[in-house]
Design a protein around this motif. Structure first.
Motif, mmCIF file in Angstrom:
data_model
loop_
_atom_site.group_PDB
_atom_site.id
_atom_site.type_symbol
_atom_site.label_atom_id
_atom_site.label_comp_id
_atom_site.label_asym_id
_atom_site.label_seq_id
_atom_site.Cartn_x
_atom_site.Cartn_y
_atom_site.Cartn_z
ATOM 1 N N MET A 14 -21.595 -8.121 34.536
ATOM 2 C CA MET A 14 -21.502 -6.741 34.066
ATOM 3 C C MET A 14 -22.772 -5.986 34.441
ATOM 4 N N TYR A 15 -22.586 -4.789 34.998
ATOM 5 C CA TYR A 15 -23.729 -3.972 35.374
ATOM 6 C C TYR A 15 -24.407 -3.402 34.122
ATOM 7 N N GLN A 16 -25.707 -3.036 34.286
ATOM 8 C CA GLN A 16 -26.435 -2.506 33.137
ATOM 9 C C GLN A 16 -25.786 -1.240 32.594
ATOM 10 N N GLU A 17 -25.302 -0.360 33.482
ATOM 11 C CA GLU A 17 -24.689 0.884 33.026
ATOM 12 C C GLU A 17 -23.502 0.622 32.108
ATOM 13 N N GLU A 18 -22.744 -0.423 32.399
ATOM 14 C CA GLU A 18 -21.601 -0.770 31.565
ATOM 15 C C GLU A 18 -22.054 -1.287 30.201
ATOM 16 N N ARG A 19 -23.131 -2.081 30.210
ATOM 17 C CA ARG A 19 -23.647 -2.576 28.933
ATOM 18 C C ARG A 19 -24.192 -1.434 28.081
ATOM 19 N N LEU A 20 -24.904 -0.516 28.723
ATOM 20 C CA LEU A 20 -25.459 0.614 27.977
ATOM 21 C C LEU A 20 -24.352 1.419 27.304
ATOM 22 N N LEU A 21 -23.276 1.664 28.035
ATOM 23 C CA LEU A 21 -22.139 2.375 27.460
ATOM 24 C C LEU A 21 -21.538 1.580 26.304
ATOM 25 N N GLY A 22 -21.435 0.258 26.491
ATOM 26 C CA GLY A 22 -20.898 -0.599 25.440
ATOM 27 C C GLY A 22 -21.755 -0.584 24.187
ATOM 28 N N ILE A 23 -23.065 -0.561 24.361
ATOM 29 C CA ILE A 23 -23.976 -0.503 23.210
ATOM 30 C C ILE A 23 -23.774 0.801 22.438
ATOM 31 N N ARG A 25 -25.985 0.170 13.035
ATOM 32 C CA ARG A 25 -27.160 -0.434 13.656
ATOM 33 C C ARG A 25 -26.727 -1.529 14.619
ATOM 34 N N ILE A 26 -27.573 -1.784 15.631
ATOM 35 C CA ILE A 26 -27.372 -2.913 16.535
ATOM 36 C C ILE A 26 -28.720 -3.600 16.735
ATOM 37 N N ASN A 27 -28.703 -4.923 16.935
ATOM 38 C CA ASN A 27 -29.950 -5.649 17.176
ATOM 39 C C ASN A 27 -29.837 -6.496 18.435
ATOM 40 N N ILE A 28 -30.924 -7.136 18.804
ATOM 41 C CA ILE A 28 -30.981 -7.937 20.030
ATOM 42 C C ILE A 28 -29.915 -9.033 20.017
ATOM 43 N N GLU A 29 -29.787 -9.725 18.887
ATOM 44 C CA GLU A 29 -28.836 -10.831 18.788
ATOM 45 C C GLU A 29 -27.408 -10.354 19.026
ATOM 46 N N GLU A 52 -24.761 -11.480 22.015
ATOM 47 C CA GLU A 52 -23.432 -12.015 21.740
ATOM 48 C C GLU A 52 -22.333 -11.189 22.385
ATOM 49 N N LEU A 53 -22.471 -9.871 22.317
ATOM 50 C CA LEU A 53 -21.424 -8.995 22.845
ATOM 51 C C LEU A 53 -21.285 -9.095 24.354
ATOM 52 N N PHE A 54 -22.427 -9.221 25.047
ATOM 53 C CA PHE A 54 -22.400 -9.118 26.508
ATOM 54 C C PHE A 54 -22.838 -10.402 27.209
ATOM 55 N N ARG A 70 -32.062 -12.563 25.780
ATOM 56 C CA ARG A 70 -32.804 -11.647 24.928
ATOM 57 C C ARG A 70 -33.635 -10.667 25.752
ATOM 58 N N ASP A 71 -34.188 -11.149 26.876
ATOM 59 C CA ASP A 71 -34.973 -10.260 27.743
ATOM 60 C C ASP A 71 -34.102 -9.142 28.299
ATOM 61 N N THR A 72 -32.876 -9.492 28.714
ATOM 62 C CA THR A 72 -31.956 -8.481 29.246
ATOM 63 C C THR A 72 -31.568 -7.494 28.154
ATOM 64 N N ALA A 73 -31.276 -8.000 26.969
ATOM 65 C CA ALA A 73 -30.916 -7.132 25.849
ATOM 66 C C ALA A 73 -32.062 -6.187 25.501
#
Length: 271
Positions: free
Chosen positions: A1-10, A19-23, A27-29, A33-36
């Motif tokens: 998954m590209y970063q742009e897709e993850r950003l939209l998902g977040i 709220r959302i956290n690193i963990e 789990e979602l994507f 942890r570094d990528t998150a």
């Protein structure tokens, strides 16, 4: 998954959760942890989130508002504003004295007025112009400084003139409505609205659903100062409960132009 897709998902996740956290991102994507953490930094740089201890939230303060012309012709809310305006106009009796603030939703109400013999005080140059075409309506336009982008009159002279009037009903638009009350981006306009509220026997707020939960810089008034809210959709449970706790009469405008009257909000308290 590209970063742009993850950003939209977040952002989509945050639209449904506070709220959302690193963990959770991991789990979602299924990322490290570094990528998150890099995703959260990117969203913060874009101004899309606020990082807090243990995670991130969406900004709760709205600091932008389209200019008057853009809001007036916004296709997403035009029909809702017309429906709200028609329903608000059904509350009028011939000869009512009115206060109208400079709101595009209130402008829709002004266009819908069919009753006669009104005396209207307003700080909107556009609403004043609309009412000149109405039969047997006397218009008092407040003096003061003109805001060129949002086309309202404000300042010391406007407040001084307002103190000389008293009316039956105030029809009031708002930039946002939350359980804490009515919101406005501009403090100087808020001062005018506060004075208008002191000068009316009944306060009727006209707000489409896009104003729900919209928090802005200046809190104009608490919900306990409102008598009636006319809108196009049911508020969410938190806002609805706050309105009911403050005995605000919630009325839902029917979408059809041929419809008349209101749909009572479900579980609304009777006044």
């Amino acid at each position: 998954m590209y970063q742009e897709e993850r950003l939209l998902g977040i952002l989509q996740y945050l639209a449904r959760h506070p709220r959302i956290n690193i963990e959770t991102i991991c789990e979602l994507f299924d990322v490290s942890r570094d990528t998150a953490r890099r995703d959260m930094i990117k969203l913060e740089e874009q101004g899309s989130i606020l990082r807090t201890r243990g995670g991130a939230i969406l900004p709760t303060l709205s600091s932008e508002i389209a200019n008057y012309g853009e809001r007036l012709h916004d296709e997403a809310t035009t029909e809702a504003k017309k429906a709200i305006g028609r329903c608000a106009a059904s509350l009028l009796h011939d000869g009512d004295y009115l206060l109208l603030n400079a709101s595009t939703t209130v402008a829709g109400f002004a266009e819908s007025i069919q009753t006669h013999g009104h005396v209207v005080v307003t700080n909107s140059i556009d609403i004043a112009s609309t009412l000149t075409h109405k039969e047997r309506v006397s218009v008092h336009l407040l003096g003061g400084q003109l805001h060129p982008e949002h086309r309202y009159i404000y300042g010391a002279r406007a407040l001084e003139m307002l103190r000389e009037y008293h009316v039956h009903k105030l029809f009031l638009g708002t930039c946002g409505i939350t359980p804490d009350g009515l919101m406005n981006l501009y403090e100087e306009e808020g001062f005018v609205v506060k004075e208008m509220m002191r000068r009316a026997d009944q306060i009727i707020v006209l707000a489409d659903h896009t104003k729900f939960g919209k928090r802005q810089f200046h809190r104009v008034a608490g919900l306990n100062q409102i008598d009636i809210l006319i809108t196009d959709q049911e508020p969410d449970e938190a806002l609805k409960e706050a309105l009911q706790d403050n005995e605000v009469d919630i009325r839902i405008a029917p979408a059809s132009a041929s419809a008349s009257g209101f749909k009572e909000s479900k579980n609304a308290k009777e006044n």
